[in-house]
Design an enzyme around this catalytic site. Structure first.
Site, PDB file in Angstrom:
ATOM      1  N   TRP A   1       0.808  -1.215   0.000  1.00 49.21           N
ATOM      2  CA  TRP A   1       0.000   0.000   0.000  1.00 49.21           C
ATOM      3  C   TRP A   1       0.844   1.269   0.000  1.00 49.21           C
ATOM      4  O   TRP A   1       0.537   2.224  -0.711  1.00 49.21           O
ATOM      5  CB  TRP A   1      -1.028  -0.023   1.133  1.00 49.21           C
TER       6      TRP A   1
ATOM      7  N   ASP B   1      -1.407   6.645   6.544  1.00 51.16           N
ATOM      8  CA  ASP B   1      -2.533   5.827   6.087  1.00 51.16           C
ATOM      9  C   ASP B   1      -2.813   4.807   7.187  1.00 51.16           C
ATOM     10  O   ASP B   1      -2.022   3.893   7.419  1.00 51.16           O
ATOM     11  CB  ASP B   1      -2.157   5.132   4.769  1.00 51.16           C
TER      12      ASP B   1
ATOM     13  N   LYS C   1     -12.771  -1.519   6.827  1.00 45.25           N
ATOM     14  CA  LYS C   1     -12.091  -2.563   7.591  1.00 45.25           C
ATOM     15  C   LYS C   1     -12.487  -2.498   9.068  1.00 45.25           C
ATOM     16  O   LYS C   1     -12.981  -3.468   9.631  1.00 45.25           O
ATOM     17  CB  LYS C   1     -10.584  -2.439   7.441  1.00 45.25           C
TER      18      LYS C   1
HETATM   19  C1  LIG Z   1      -3.599   0.161   4.092  1.00 42.02           C
HETATM   20  C2  LIG Z   1      -4.471   0.382   2.897  1.00 42.02           C
HETATM   21  N1  LIG Z   1      -4.414   1.568   2.259  1.00 42.02           N
HETATM   22  C3  LIG Z   1      -5.161   1.817   1.182  1.00 42.02           C
HETATM   23  C4  LIG Z   1      -6.011   0.884   0.676  1.00 42.02           C
HETATM   24  C5  LIG Z   1      -6.818   1.193  -0.556  1.00 42.02           C
HETATM   25  O1  LIG Z   1      -8.139   1.375  -0.185  1.00 42.02           O
HETATM   26  P1  LIG Z   1      -9.311   1.486  -1.276  1.00 42.02           P
HETATM   27  O2  LIG Z   1      -9.496   0.124  -1.856  1.00 42.02           O
HETATM   28  O3  LIG Z   1     -10.455   1.955  -0.435  1.00 42.02           O
HETATM   29  O4  LIG Z   1      -8.887   2.484  -2.274  1.00 42.02           O
HETATM   30  C6  LIG Z   1      -6.115  -0.373   1.298  1.00 42.02           C
HETATM   31  C7  LIG Z   1      -7.057  -1.394   0.778  1.00 42.02           C
HETATM   32  O5  LIG Z   1      -7.140  -2.504   1.217  1.00 42.02           O
HETATM   33  C8  LIG Z   1      -5.320  -0.615   2.438  1.00 42.02           C
HETATM   34  O6  LIG Z   1      -5.373  -1.798   3.053  1.00 42.02           O
END
Ligand SMILES: Cc1ncc(COP(=O)(O)O)c(C=O)c1O
Length: 366
Positions: free
Chosen positions: A104, A173, A197
């Site tokens: 990520w 994040d 989540k």
């Molecule tokens: C730590 C993290 N950041 C960002 C995201 C991306 O999220 P989205 O699918 O809502 O764009 C995820 C998705 O699982 C994630 O686990």
């Protein structure tokens, strides 16, 4: 399929049953309005109340200082990979520091490159199983911000202590560990987290941002991605995801009823300890992650050997699904299993998982 299901999905993930029930009860007639939440105008008094109650509850849970705004945005965690470098900028040619610890944060860094120069705080490792020693980090004192991901959902690498970045704003994040432990918001310039989540359904992303970082957006930043505009309009510049915001408000209420983030933290520690204790005792389950950075919320598990065994792992997933334990397959990029123990996953769900793991190990030895 078993009727009693324990959901270990990595996201979208389990939502507390009592929250779903309340949403169901209110669905066709929200608080005697004669309308569903999804039918309320986002300009109505009733919706304004939902929005402000949601914000108030989150402020209470995290004790958010008054010089921070709480925003409800769309575009998911991925949308924030673009929003951050488009909004938080220092100078004409900004530099963004990225601490890359997994899938990520890699994606976030790649996106930020479109909007400025990315400084990798340490070289991207071959394997995401630990975090480079802080002594080796190369932070740029002129950076617009330092970015990190508090919990890498795919690799199960969690950074619990916010790095010290001096005067450079720290941006994080927290999509997969938001509200699973106490956080000192004042240490951050901005915190972003998708809801699906730990606190609701996909469709809304929470941004907590310090006031002094609202005014630095690139002029080409799309208006729905602008923090300043979102803040000035109480997240209602355009039509917000009203039902998702209503639902996260109910989850925040549930968290407060459980005893707040302290209770979530205690529960998270107890659940993850149960699984790691089993892994550490067994010669059948392995964790690939450096114990110092093992995630409490996403636990990757290899089976059969320290490098895993796809046949045994597939059999585990099949049998677990038959037994009502859902969502345990590891991410396709790393294989193995992954147990996601978010806030709504109970200690009872975790007990079931651990008992199943013990039984599966016994059966595999025969
Ligand atoms: C730590 C993290 N950041 C960002 C995201 C991306 O999220 P989205 O699918 O809502 O764009 C995820 C998705 O699982 C994630 O686990």
């Amino acid at each position: 399929m078993a009727t009693h299901v324990s959901c270990f999905n990595p996201g979208p993930a389990k939502v507390p049953k009592s929250v779903l029930k309340k949403a169901q009860d209110e669905f066709t007639n929200f608080q005697s309005t004669g309308m569903s939440v999804v039918e309320l105008s986002h300009r109505s008094k009733d919706y304004a109340e939902i929005n402000s109650q949601c914000e108030d509850r989150l402020r209470k849970i995290l004790d958010i200082p008054s010089n921070y705004k709480v925003l409800f945005m769309q575009g998911g965690g991925t949308g924030q990979f673009s929003c951050l470098p488009l909004n938080i900028r220092r100078g004409e040619s900004p530099v963004f520091d990225y601490i890359v610890t997994g899938t990520w944060s890699s994606k976030a860094a790649a996106e930020a490159k479109k909007y400025g120069k990315v400084n990798m705080v340490f070289p991207k490792p071959e394997k995401f199983t630990s975090v480079a020693d802080e002594k080796t980090w190369k932070l740029d004192p002129e950076a617009s911000y330092v970015y990190y991901c508090a919990n890498e959902t795919v690799h199960g690498v969690e950074v619990l202590n916010p790095p010290d970045t001096g005067n450079v704003p720290l941006v994080c994040d927290m999509s997969s560990n938001f509200l699973t432990c106490k956080v000192d918001v004042s240490k951050y310039g901005a915190i972003v987290a998708g809801a699906q989540k730990n606190f609701g359904a996909a469709g809304v992303t929470v941004v907590i941002i310090r006031d002094d970082l609202l005014d630095t957006a690139h002029p080409m930043c799309p208006i729905v991605m602008e923090y300043k505009t979102t803040a000035a309009n109480k997240s209602c510049y355009n039509t917000p995801p009203t039902f998702c915001i209503y639902l996260i408000g109910l989850v925040f209420e549930w968290i407060l009823e459980q005893g707040g983030v302290e209770a979530m933290e205690k529960c998270s520690a107890a659940k993850s300890k149960q699984v790691y204790d089993l892994i550490d005792k067994s010669n059948f389950y392995w964790s690939p992650v450096d114990p110092k950075y093992r995630s409490r919320v996403n636990i990757p598990i290899l089976l059969g050997s320290p490098s895993g065994n796809a046949d045994i792992e597939n059999l585990f997933v099949q049998k677990a699904t038959e037994a009502g334990l859902i969502g345990l397959k590891g991410h396709r990029s790393v294989g193995g299993l992954r147990a996601s123990l978010y806030n709504a996953v109970s200690e009872e769900d975790t007990d079931r998982l651990v008992k199943f793991m013990i039984q599966f190990e016994k059966e595999s030895a025969n």
